[in-house]
Design a protein around this motif. Structure first.
Motif, PDB file in Angstrom:
ATOM      1  N   LYS A 186       0.856  -1.187   0.000  1.00  0.00           N
ATOM      2  CA  LYS A 186       0.000   0.000   0.000  1.00  0.00           C
ATOM      3  C   LYS A 186       0.892   1.238   0.000  1.00  0.00           C
ATOM      4  O   LYS A 186       2.032   1.192   0.480  1.00  0.00           O
ATOM      5  N   ASP A 187       0.367   2.344  -0.473  1.00  0.00           N
ATOM      6  CA  ASP A 187       1.137   3.590  -0.393  1.00  0.00           C
ATOM      7  C   ASP A 187       0.640   4.466   0.756  1.00  0.00           C
ATOM      8  O   ASP A 187       0.873   5.656   0.800  1.00  0.00           O
ATOM      9  N   TYR A 188      -0.061   3.847   1.702  1.00  0.00           N
ATOM     10  CA  TYR A 188      -0.534   4.552   2.884  1.00  0.00           C
ATOM     11  C   TYR A 188      -0.480   3.601   4.074  1.00  0.00           C
ATOM     12  O   TYR A 188      -0.163   2.419   3.924  1.00  0.00           O
ATOM     13  N   GLY A 189      -0.771   4.107   5.251  1.00  0.00           N
ATOM     14  CA  GLY A 189      -0.747   3.279   6.461  1.00  0.00           C
ATOM     15  C   GLY A 189       0.643   2.713   6.712  1.00  0.00           C
ATOM     16  O   GLY A 189       1.629   3.434   6.665  1.00  0.00           O
ATOM     17  N   THR A 190       0.725   1.418   6.906  1.00  0.00           N
ATOM     18  CA  THR A 190       2.020   0.790   7.197  1.00  0.00           C
ATOM     19  C   THR A 190       2.857   0.581   5.950  1.00  0.00           C
ATOM     20  O   THR A 190       4.052   0.317   6.051  1.00  0.00           O
ATOM     21  N   ALA A 191       2.244   0.667   4.779  1.00  0.00           N
ATOM     22  CA  ALA A 191       2.936   0.506   3.481  1.00  0.00           C
ATOM     23  C   ALA A 191       3.699  -0.821   3.399  1.00  0.00           C
ATOM     24  O   ALA A 191       4.761  -0.890   2.799  1.00  0.00           O
TER      25      ALA A 191
END
Length: 174
Positions: A90-95
């Protein structure tokens, strides 16, 4: 003669028509794993067959998306922790590419639903290994027997399958 499990899985998930596979190949048949994964009793039976194939390991890694329900049930059956492997971080959160517990220095078994060429597994194996995971084995529900075993072996991965395409179609030849 098909096994009772092979017959039930085939009856639950074999579709005919024209289907584009993840590998890009076009097939006139498709094993829609969600049709057996959505049936609790059949999902459990397949997971039990897969548990019997596990080598000594520390972590199960369920591949997005179809490997996740299998790995979850296998975790319940064995007590082994599970991580959930994304196709892309992902490119957000924990990535993270692998959500859940740590994999560094641990023997990780990849859990997949259907293997055709092994492309998704190969794409995920590199990031897991770069995180320090020791990945040598893939356990899958169905091996379509279309080159996946050989492609995985070329990257040092051993494929163990609960069922093969040959198993599922055994009674068609009779």
């Amino acid at each position: 003669m098909p096994t009772p499990l092979a017959r039930r899985v085939y009856d639950a998930c074999h579709l005919t028509g024209q289907f584009r596979l993840r590998s890009g190949q076009v097939s006139d048949e498709y094993f829609d794993k969600y049709l057996f994964e959505g049936r609790p009793e059949l999902l459990r039976e397949v997971a039990e067959a897969m548990v019997a194939l596990l080598p000594e390991c520390d972590v199960l890694a369920g591949m997005e998306m179809g490997g996740i329900p299998l790995a979850t049930v296998m975790s319940q059956l064995t007590g082994l922790p599970t991580v959930f492997v994304r196709k892309h971080a992902k490119d957000y959160g924990t990535a993270k590419v692998a959500e859940g517990g740590p994999v560094d220095g641990r023997r990780v078994v990849l859990v997949e639903d259907v293997v055709t060429t092994g492309g998704a597994l190969l794409a995920s194996c590199g990031p897991l290994r770069s995180m320090g995971a020791e990945v040598e084995t893939v356990v899958c529900a169905i091996d379509r027997e279309q080159g996946g075993r050989e492609n995985l072996a070329a990257e040092g991965l051993r494929l163990r399958s609960a069922l093969t395409r040959r198993d599922l179609e055994a009674d068609l030849a009779a």
